[in-house]
Write a protein that holds these residues in place. Structure first.
Motif, PDB file in Angstrom:
ATOM      1  N   THR A   9     -13.999  -5.899   2.656  1.00 15.30           N
ATOM      2  CA  THR A   9     -15.079  -5.169   3.337  1.00 15.30           C
ATOM      3  C   THR A   9     -14.697  -5.158   4.779  1.00 15.30           C
ATOM      4  O   THR A   9     -13.724  -5.336   5.226  1.00 15.30           O
ATOM      5  CB  THR A   9     -16.403  -6.461   3.400  1.00 15.30           C
ATOM      6  OG1 THR A   9     -16.035  -7.557   4.177  1.00 15.30           O
ATOM      7  CG2 THR A   9     -16.748  -6.788   2.209  1.00 15.30           C
ATOM      8  N   ASP A  10     -15.666  -4.292   5.465  1.00 16.61           N
ATOM      9  CA  ASP A  10     -15.441  -4.119   6.864  1.00 16.61           C
ATOM     10  C   ASP A  10     -15.366  -5.402   7.542  1.00 16.61           C
ATOM     11  O   ASP A  10     -16.179  -6.345   7.309  1.00 16.61           O
ATOM     12  CB  ASP A  10     -16.410  -3.346   7.384  1.00 16.61           C
ATOM     13  CG  ASP A  10     -16.021  -2.745   9.133  1.00 16.61           C
ATOM     14  OD1 ASP A  10     -14.917  -2.769   9.275  1.00 16.61           O
ATOM     15  OD2 ASP A  10     -17.086  -2.020   9.512  1.00 16.61           O
ATOM     16  N   GLY A  11     -14.228  -5.663   8.435  1.00 21.40           N
ATOM     17  CA  GLY A  11     -13.965  -6.916   9.498  1.00 21.40           C
ATOM     18  C   GLY A  11     -13.072  -7.655   8.822  1.00 21.40           C
ATOM     19  O   GLY A  11     -13.053  -8.755   9.178  1.00 21.40           O
ATOM     20  N   MET A  12     -12.142  -7.199   7.632  1.00 24.71           N
ATOM     21  CA  MET A  12     -11.294  -8.230   7.008  1.00 24.71           C
ATOM     22  C   MET A  12      -9.877  -8.035   7.882  1.00 24.71           C
ATOM     23  O   MET A  12      -9.867  -7.136   8.631  1.00 24.71           O
ATOM     24  CB  MET A  12     -10.908  -7.818   5.632  1.00 24.71           C
ATOM     25  CG  MET A  12     -10.282  -6.339   5.472  1.00 24.71           C
ATOM     26  SD  MET A  12      -9.863  -5.859   3.895  1.00 24.71           S
ATOM     27  CE  MET A  12      -9.481  -4.048   4.275  1.00 24.71           C
ATOM     28  N   LEU A  17      -4.596  -9.007   3.807  1.00 21.89           N
ATOM     29  CA  LEU A  17      -4.613  -8.232   2.559  1.00 21.89           C
ATOM     30  C   LEU A  17      -3.227  -7.500   2.169  1.00 21.89           C
ATOM     31  O   LEU A  17      -3.027  -7.469   0.950  1.00 21.89           O
ATOM     32  CB  LEU A  17      -5.507  -6.788   3.087  1.00 21.89           C
ATOM     33  CG  LEU A  17      -5.563  -5.773   2.157  1.00 21.89           C
ATOM     34  CD1 LEU A  17      -6.524  -6.339   0.701  1.00 21.89           C
ATOM     35  CD2 LEU A  17      -6.348  -4.652   2.531  1.00 21.89           C
ATOM     36  N   GLY A  18      -2.452  -7.103   3.221  1.00 23.62           N
ATOM     37  CA  GLY A  18      -1.174  -6.686   2.664  1.00 23.62           C
ATOM     38  C   GLY A  18      -0.199  -7.819   2.219  1.00 23.62           C
ATOM     39  O   GLY A  18       0.476  -7.245   1.303  1.00 23.62           O
ATOM     40  N   PRO A  47     -12.504   0.452   6.745  1.00 20.60           N
ATOM     41  CA  PRO A  47     -11.585   0.750   7.916  1.00 20.60           C
ATOM     42  C   PRO A  47     -10.394  -0.103   7.776  1.00 20.60           C
ATOM     43  O   PRO A  47     -10.503  -1.346   7.360  1.00 20.60           O
ATOM     44  CB  PRO A  47     -12.220   0.793   9.108  1.00 20.60           C
ATOM     45  CG  PRO A  47     -13.867   0.548   8.670  1.00 20.60           C
ATOM     46  CD  PRO A  47     -13.820   0.141   7.199  1.00 20.60           C
ATOM     47  N   PHE A  48      -9.239   0.557   7.644  1.00 21.04           N
ATOM     48  CA  PHE A  48      -7.863   0.016   7.547  1.00 21.04           C
ATOM     49  C   PHE A  48      -7.019   0.648   8.746  1.00 21.04           C
ATOM     50  O   PHE A  48      -6.272   1.445   8.466  1.00 21.04           O
ATOM     51  CB  PHE A  48      -7.290   0.029   6.343  1.00 21.04           C
ATOM     52  CG  PHE A  48      -6.201  -0.603   6.067  1.00 21.04           C
ATOM     53  CD1 PHE A  48      -6.340  -2.102   5.530  1.00 21.04           C
ATOM     54  CD2 PHE A  48      -4.815  -0.460   5.994  1.00 21.04           C
ATOM     55  CE1 PHE A  48      -5.520  -2.689   5.228  1.00 21.04           C
ATOM     56  CE2 PHE A  48      -3.932  -1.198   5.550  1.00 21.04           C
ATOM     57  CZ  PHE A  48      -3.950  -2.666   5.436  1.00 21.04           C
ATOM     58  N   LEU A  53      -9.896   2.640   3.557  1.00 19.87           N
ATOM     59  CA  LEU A  53      -9.175   1.925   2.393  1.00 19.87           C
ATOM     60  C   LEU A  53     -10.257   2.191   1.270  1.00 19.87           C
ATOM     61  O   LEU A  53     -11.448   1.920   1.499  1.00 19.87           O
ATOM     62  CB  LEU A  53      -9.117   0.608   2.379  1.00 19.87           C
ATOM     63  CG  LEU A  53      -8.454  -0.108   1.118  1.00 19.87           C
ATOM     64  CD1 LEU A  53      -7.190   0.338   0.511  1.00 19.87           C
ATOM     65  CD2 LEU A  53      -8.568  -1.696   1.265  1.00 19.87           C
ATOM     66  N   GLU A  54      -9.900   3.131   0.192  1.00 18.08           N
ATOM     67  CA  GLU A  54     -10.825   3.189  -1.024  1.00 18.08           C
ATOM     68  C   GLU A  54     -10.693   2.247  -2.097  1.00 18.08           C
ATOM     69  O   GLU A  54      -9.663   2.246  -2.730  1.00 18.08           O
ATOM     70  CB  GLU A  54     -10.616   4.582  -1.333  1.00 18.08           C
ATOM     71  CG  GLU A  54     -10.931   5.878  -0.752  1.00 18.08           C
ATOM     72  CD  GLU A  54     -12.419   6.097  -0.353  1.00 18.08           C
ATOM     73  OE1 GLU A  54     -13.175   5.478  -1.217  1.00 18.08           O
ATOM     74  OE2 GLU A  54     -12.929   6.915   0.441  1.00 18.08           O
TER      75      GLU A  54
END
Length: 321
Positions: A9-12, A17-18, A47-48, A53-54
């Motif tokens: 989600t936004d804010g991660m 994640l990577g 946002p990334f 990011l989709e």
């Protein structure tokens, strides 16, 4: 545990994640076992950095995954989105193994998954987690906590340690080591190792322990003592212990035992050697000693570990020559 879903989600935090995507997204060339089916699940474009990011699916697909990974949550002073919390809770209720990386623990705590459990997060935020969620037993001094169906990690590098731990649980030490080699990181740091040490495991030239680690690993079949290690390093036992604690967060004997257990895992996975032979090869001396330490460390005896591993993989030939 074949399917892995990353909850985004936004804010991660992008780094965590990577890490998860790098470990579970594709297997090293040498690994021939079926790898994880990875998907990214979120409420919409996220946002990334300078990109967007989709996600592959919505958050409602989390309960379909075998393992759900929640990357770090950037602003621990802000409550995570209710949709994310609800989806993570639903995934756990559906039987998924739920994993948080770094401050992702705040999402799991908000979902109630850490109540009555031992858990960790980045050392800078453990006090906040404990104060906000008093039902959680927050341990600020470990790299990660494996609670079975719920696992939590400390920050950054510890998130990678936990991801490799998951690979080790699912595919064995040999394949986890192969993944670690591709990533050029140490193959195994136990969850109980201290989060904050004065130096990482030394690799730089000139460090007093640089040459000692490989020397000891090559001699695990021998009854090495602290005095043996100190003599090899050219220092007193007390001085050696101080350097070990600073570099690894543990003592020389605890480190040696961890290496012996890891070698025993590899031999149980890759060979048909008897437990007695493996006890000799790992410096444990007797099968009784190996069984005692193995069971205390991993929670299962060596014979059960071998049967479980080979049931999962179909045999030990999981890594190509």
């Amino acid at each position: 545990m074949t399917s892995v879903a990353l909850a985004v989600t936004d804010g991660m935090l992008h780094f965590e994640l990577g890490i998860a995507h790098e470990v579970f997204g594709s297997a090293p060339d040498a690994v021939t076992v079926p790898w994880y089916d990875l998907s990214v699940c979120g409420p919409g474009p996220v946002p990334f950095g300078p990109f967007r990011l989709e996600p592959d699916h919505g958050l409602d697909r989390l309960p379909d995954a075998d393992t759900v990974i929640v990357p770090g949550w950037a602003d621990v002073d802000t409550a995570p989105p209710a949709a994310l919390v609800d989806a993570v809770r639903a995934a756990h209720a559906a039987g998924a193994r739920v994993v948080s990386l770094c401050t992702g623990a705040f999402v799991l705590a908000a979902a109630g998954l850490l109540d009555g459990r031992r858990a960790t997060t980045h050392w800078a935020h453990t006090d906040v987690l404990a104060a906000r969620h008093p039902a959680v037993e927050v341990d600020p001094d470990v790299l990660y906590v494996d609670g079975g169906s719920v696992l939590t990690s400390a920050g950054k590098a510890a998130a990678l340690d936990l991801c490799l731990h998951l690979v080790r649980l699912d595919h064995g030490s040999s394949i986890a080591n192969t993944v670690a080699r591709r990533l050029v990181v140490p193959p195994h740091r136990s969850g109980g190792q201290a989060q904050f040490v004065t130096a990482p495991v030394p690799e730089q030239d000139g460090h007093p322990l640089t040459a000692l680690f490989p020397w000891a690993v090559e001699r695990l079949d021998r009854p090495l003592t602290v005095e043996d290690l100190a003599r090899r390093a050219g220092m007193s036992s007390r001085h050696l212990t101080r350097h070990f604690r600073a570099a690894t967060g543990t003592t020389p004997l605890q480190w040696l035992l961890a290496q012996r257990i890891r070698r025993a895992q590899e031999l149980l996975e890759r060979t048909d050697d008897s437990v007695d032979a493996i006890a000799t090869a790992t410096g444990m001396g007797t099968a009784t000693t190996l069984r005692r330490h193995f069971n205390r460390t991993l929670g299962v005896p060596p014979d059960s570990y071998r049967r479980t591993f080979r049931t999962r993989t179909g045999r030990a030939g999981a890594v190509a020559p």
